[in-house]
Design a protein around this motif. Sequence first.
Motif, PDB file in Angstrom:
ATOM      1  N   SER A  19      81.644  56.022  14.854  1.00  0.00           N
ATOM      2  CA  SER A  19      80.215  56.140  15.166  1.00  0.00           C
ATOM      3  C   SER A  19      79.713  55.076  16.126  1.00  0.00           C
ATOM      4  CB  SER A  19      79.392  56.093  13.877  1.00  0.00           C
ATOM      5  OG  SER A  19      79.546  54.839  13.223  1.00  0.00           O
TER       6      SER A  19
ATOM      7  N   HIS B 266      90.297  63.125  10.146  1.00  0.00           N
ATOM      8  CA  HIS B 266      89.979  62.528   8.851  1.00  0.00           C
ATOM      9  C   HIS B 266      91.218  62.604   7.958  1.00  0.00           C
ATOM     10  CE1 HIS B 266      88.198  61.963   4.872  1.00  0.00           C
ATOM     11  NE2 HIS B 266      87.144  61.454   5.477  1.00  0.00           N
TER      12      HIS B 266
ATOM     13  N   THR C 141      87.928  57.931  10.340  1.00  0.00           N
ATOM     14  CA  THR C 141      86.733  58.529   9.741  1.00  0.00           C
ATOM     15  C   THR C 141      85.617  58.522  10.770  1.00  0.00           C
ATOM     16  OG1 THR C 141      85.844  56.452   8.878  1.00  0.00           O
ATOM     17  CG2 THR C 141      87.414  57.663   7.475  1.00  0.00           C
TER      18      THR C 141
ATOM     19  N   ASN D  79      75.501  60.893   6.589  1.00  0.00           N
ATOM     20  CA  ASN D  79      76.380  59.951   5.889  1.00  0.00           C
ATOM     21  C   ASN D  79      77.053  58.937   6.808  1.00  0.00           C
ATOM     22  OD1 ASN D  79      75.825  61.280   3.485  1.00  0.00           O
ATOM     23  ND2 ASN D  79      77.673  62.538   3.542  1.00  0.00           N
ATOM     24  N   HIS D  80      77.225  59.301   8.085  1.00  0.00           N
ATOM     25  CA  HIS D  80      78.091  58.466   8.922  1.00  0.00           C
ATOM     26  C   HIS D  80      77.477  57.977  10.230  1.00  0.00           C
ATOM     27  CE1 HIS D  80      81.437  59.369   6.264  1.00  0.00           C
ATOM     28  NE2 HIS D  80      81.157  60.655   6.375  1.00  0.00           N
TER      29      HIS D  80
ATOM     30  N   SER E   8      87.017  66.819  10.849  1.00  0.00           N
ATOM     31  CA  SER E   8      86.482  66.258   9.611  1.00  0.00           C
ATOM     32  C   SER E   8      87.273  66.741   8.404  1.00  0.00           C
ATOM     33  CB  SER E   8      85.008  66.652   9.453  1.00  0.00           C
ATOM     34  OG  SER E   8      84.922  68.025   9.059  1.00  0.00           O
TER      35      SER E   8
ATOM     36  N   SER F  62      82.644  57.465  10.362  1.00  0.00           N
ATOM     37  CA  SER F  62      81.958  56.164  10.317  1.00  0.00           C
ATOM     38  C   SER F  62      82.623  55.168  11.261  1.00  0.00           C
ATOM     39  CB  SER F  62      81.961  55.608   8.890  1.00  0.00           C
ATOM     40  OG  SER F  62      81.171  56.392   8.040  1.00  0.00           O
TER      41      SER F  62
END
Length: 377
Positions: free
Chosen positions: A211, A99, A206, A253-254, A72, A208
């Motif tokens: 995910s 990231h 990322t 957040n993700h 991250s 996100s």
Amino acid sequence: MTRCSLVIDLGFGDTGKGLTTDFLASQHPEKSLVVRFSGGHQIGHTVSTEKLTHTFSNFGSGTLLGVPTYYSEHTTLFPPAILDEGEFLKIYQPKLYVHPLAMITTFYDIAYNRALEKQQNHGSCGLGFGTTIARNKEEVYLYANDLQFKWILKQRLQSIKTYYDTKLKSQSKSVQEYYKNELKDYKDDYFIDSCLAIQKFYSVATLSELSTTFEHFIFEGSQGILLDTQHGFHPHTTWSYTTSKNAIQLIKNHIKTISEIDIFYVSRCYQTRHGNGPMAETEAVTLQNNENEANVTNEFQGEFRTQALAPELLNYALSCDAIHHQDLNINKHFMLTCLDQLPHFSFNNLLQKLDTTFHTVYGSYGPKRECIQKLLD
């Protein structure tokens, strides 16, 4: 639905986070992703199998099972070490997702860290993690996103060199000389070549974006809560949040489709500390089956020390971590490691002294995931 498992160290580090991560990754390796949410390349998490015992620094502790790792934006990376470890592990096809704002450590960061540590003796491991964080706080950046651009790398490295040349002017002559000696054989071209070569091991992404690809996110913590930048004891702390703080924020957040969050709190059945700094004043311990201890005295961290466990410190660490997820329904588990090294240890007596009730209690009686037993359910 998505499952998130957090591996959090209740001590000063060295408790068995690698073992615990490997254990969790083994449950559904084809659906799992190990997430590094704090610390960086300075960690050393040991995983043992029948074929290999390996201490991971640049890849997650699920790598031997084919589980990829995500770094991250809260973490650091050191490209030459990624290249070396990646080549060593190539039979396992190690894979990193990074990231774009993950911070990159350079040889300049390492040299300055070591020069300062020789003077301060704070117990740093001398791998440039803290100096990398400090440099970024002063807005002198080098990010994972930069690694694929050779010209950009050259400019970033020149900026970092100038940054440290300026800082050295206010340091003692001994610090200046140690720094220069560390870099006497160094050339930027070697570092740049390493940055370009590691592209076969990683992709910029990322959380996100990832995910929807994975179902089990295993957040592998770094060091221990008692070294946390907020909750540890200055100056013997790390430049990182070693609680679940960053992991919880990343999840919120993700990762949108969460079925459950489990935290696996890890402690050896005795107290350890690698490096300078306070330990609770408890009695000495006599260990067995610890001939293959991965932590050894080194030039920068100092001596690896052991003493009897201190329940007060465990309660303190648990209370610190609870601050960061008060609004969430969390399943809390306890992983007590190295029980084979202290055969007369009573986990029941310890649990009676802890203020937290755990959903499940596990114990490890050896270095491999097969040595883990469920003690209480």
